[in-house]
Design an enzyme around this catalytic site. Structure first.
Site, mmCIF file in Angstrom:
data_model
loop_
_atom_site.group_PDB
_atom_site.id
_atom_site.type_symbol
_atom_site.label_atom_id
_atom_site.label_comp_id
_atom_site.label_asym_id
_atom_site.label_seq_id
_atom_site.Cartn_x
_atom_site.Cartn_y
_atom_site.Cartn_z
ATOM 1 N N PHE A 109 0.824 -1.221 0.000
ATOM 2 C CA PHE A 109 0.000 0.000 0.000
ATOM 3 C C PHE A 109 0.853 1.264 0.000
ATOM 4 O O PHE A 109 0.378 2.339 -0.366
ATOM 5 C CB PHE A 109 -0.951 -0.001 1.201
ATOM 6 C CG PHE A 109 -0.377 0.582 2.458
ATOM 7 C CD1 PHE A 109 0.410 -0.170 3.300
ATOM 8 C CD2 PHE A 109 -0.621 1.911 2.782
ATOM 9 C CE1 PHE A 109 0.947 0.388 4.449
ATOM 10 C CE2 PHE A 109 -0.098 2.478 3.931
ATOM 11 C CZ PHE A 109 0.701 1.716 4.769
ATOM 12 N N LYS A 110 2.116 1.156 0.405
ATOM 13 C CA LYS A 110 2.954 2.354 0.467
ATOM 14 C C LYS A 110 3.137 2.999 -0.903
ATOM 15 O O LYS A 110 3.424 4.189 -0.995
ATOM 16 C CB LYS A 110 4.299 2.026 1.106
ATOM 17 C CG LYS A 110 4.132 1.668 2.576
ATOM 18 C CD LYS A 110 5.444 1.508 3.305
ATOM 19 C CE LYS A 110 5.226 1.344 4.795
ATOM 20 N NZ LYS A 110 4.680 0.029 5.183
ATOM 21 N N ASP A 111 2.940 2.213 -1.971
ATOM 22 C CA ASP A 111 3.019 2.786 -3.314
ATOM 23 C C ASP A 111 1.980 3.901 -3.527
ATOM 24 O O ASP A 111 2.230 4.836 -4.277
ATOM 25 C CB ASP A 111 2.760 1.707 -4.376
ATOM 26 C CG ASP A 111 3.921 0.716 -4.501
ATOM 27 O OD1 ASP A 111 5.082 1.122 -4.316
ATOM 28 O OD2 ASP A 111 3.648 -0.462 -4.808
ATOM 29 N N LEU A 114 3.723 6.853 -2.075
ATOM 30 C CA LEU A 114 5.086 7.177 -2.522
ATOM 31 C C LEU A 114 5.180 7.406 -4.025
ATOM 32 O O LEU A 114 6.065 8.143 -4.483
ATOM 33 C CB LEU A 114 6.071 6.116 -2.041
ATOM 34 C CG LEU A 114 6.349 6.270 -0.535
ATOM 35 C CD1 LEU A 114 7.043 5.043 0.034
ATOM 36 C CD2 LEU A 114 7.180 7.515 -0.255
#
Ligand SMILES: *Cc1c(COP(=O)(O)O)cnc(C)c1O
Length: 462
Positions: A109-111, A114
């Protein structure tokens, strides 16, 4: 919209400055000075939108100093890298709604945040004529998402330290097979904590920091929280369409309190979230906070969900600011106490106030595997171990009155060992991991020494 620090010494700064500052200069975290309030009519309009348009609308409430066309273009490019046309689709399984946040380039999910932050940095640096050298330490997920966020971008180099041979095989390959000239993978002969300590010491050398225009991408940047607010609106809209229900629960696997804090902001904006369910693994500082008013650090226990192996949730400070009625002096003194003693405790009255919004539970390793196994048996759907903690918490705490949306924070193929242990089979690999082992790699193995890393930076930084 202007921004302020939780600790009160930074005030009235525009969005762009808040993004470039990252951590506030007084040591606090940046927050918008007011939270926009949406009407039911606003919510109905947002529920009609495709993801990129929704992102544009939601972010626009918080960003006044970037021209609309530029912001729109950045958002479109950020989510064009996702392989699912819905960006963050919602699937219905076993009575739960699973919000799949893992269709970005590194399958976590950090995509979502970021990919956007990389484009935002590139835009802001081009505008100011400056450059930036990002340095960070990773135990796996953040490093690869940050690398994919800024690979090939102008005026930015990124240096990511990971502990040599101590990240998962997939995580290591995801990072080291990025061969863009602005990406530097450093495998340090030490642990994740050594890496973090090195980065901390380097940032502590203010002259060095300034000389090399060092920047960070950790989860304290407000732009990351903001990008994550969007999918709470999106998921709510999708589930309302499918069920007719207005109110929902969200269940969120939590480490640094970043993802779930985005849900809290969405709720404060008026999104009808009945409760936010917080799931931790055995590193349960946050569930103790919610259930017992006990926020005290302990040793980090390695678990099947390593991205949640955290004993100091840096984003909690943002919520505490609101819990303390936006009293920054009280907050600053609490944070001082926490850094001195590693402990904060809260009154029954405060616990009741916290429980108006948050419910929490801690899910151990055995329960995590059992959840993956049972869910797979019942539905054929494979959960990653982080997502499994949220599924278990969502099932146990939701009460059944409202639809429960569980955030799926990583693709199971990132954690094949745990999945195999639970289901007896390796998870299917998505296309982005095909042939990963055969790709060219770029990585340097170096001593876990601050001086060694500093001289590497001095030689290679922009
Ligand atoms: C980072 C991460 C988390 C925890 O997110 P926070 O914002 O730190 O609470 C959960 N799951 C996965 C897969 C992650 O990478």
């Amino acid at each position: 919209m202007k921004y302020q620090s939780t600790r009160g010494q930074v005030k009235n700064i525009p969005f762009k400055q808040a993004v470039m500052m990252g951590l506030a200069e007084d040591g606090g975290l940046l927050l918008p000075e007011t939270i926009p309030q949406l009407t039911p009519g606003d919510l109905d309009a947002l529920a009609m939108l495709a993801y990129p348009e929704l992102a544009f609308q939601v972010m626009s409430y918080f960003i006044e100093d970037i021209p609309a066309a530029k912001l729109k273009d950045m958002i479109d490019r950020s989510y064009a890298s996702f392989t699912n046309p819905d960006i963050t689709p919602v699937v219905h399984k076993d009575g739960l709604y699973i919000l799949e946040l893992f269709h970005g380039p590194t399958l976590a999910f950090k995509d979502v945040a970021l990919q956007f932050l990389g484009n935002l940095f590139e835009y802001l640096l081009a505008e100011s004529g400056e450059h930036m050298n990002i340095i960070g330490a990773t135990s796996g997920d953040t490093g690869s998402a940050a690398i994919y966020g800024v690979r090939g971008k102008k005026n930015i180099k990124i240096f990511i330290l990971h502990p040599h041979k101590k990240v998962s095989a997939v995580q290591e390959l995801q990072m080291t097979t990025v061969t863009d000239a602005n990406v530097f993978n450093l495998a340090i002969e030490g642990t994740f904590d050594d890496g973090q300590q090195i980065v901390k010491e380097i940032f502590g050398d203010l002259e060095f920091k300034k000389q090399h225009a060092l920047g960070a991408v950790n989860s304290i940047n407000w732009a990351r929280v903001l990008a994550q607010v969007v999918y709470y609106f999106y998921a709510w809209g999708q589930v309302r369409k499918q069920t007719g229900a207005d109110k929902v629960y969200f269940s969120v696997p939590t480490g640094n309190f970043g993802d779930i804090f985005a849900g809290y902001i969405a709720k404060r904006m008026g999104l009808p979230i009945e409760k936010l369910v917080l799931a931790t693994n055995a590193n349960n500082i946050l569930s103790r906070f919610v259930n017992d008013g006990d926020y005290s650090t302990g040793d980090v226990h390695p678990t099947f969900s390593p991205s949640m192996d955290i004993q100091n949730a840096s984003n909690l400070e943002r919520y505490l600011f609101y819990l303390f009625n936006e009293n920054s002096e009280r907050l600053a003194s609490a944070m001082r106490q926490f850094s001195e003693t590693g402990q904060l405790s809260f009154t029954d009255e405060q616990i009741a106030e916290i429980n108006e919004i948050f419910l929490a539970t801690s899910v151990n390793n055995d329960q995590t595997l059992a959840t993956i196994r049972d869910f797979h048996k019942a539905t054929g759907y494979v959960l990653d171990p982080h997502t499994a903690t949220g599924i278990k918490a969502g099932k146990d705490l939701s009460g059944g009155e409202y639809p429960v949306i569980c955030l799926a924070t990583a693709h199971p193929a990132k954690f094949p060992d745990a999945v195999n242990q639970a289901t007896g089979k390796d998870p299917e690999r998505p296309a982005s991991l095909e042939g990963l082992e055969e790709r060219e790699r770029r990585c340097e193995t170096i001593d876990a020494s601050t001086d060694t890393v500093k001289s590497y930076l001095a030689e290679n930084a922009l």
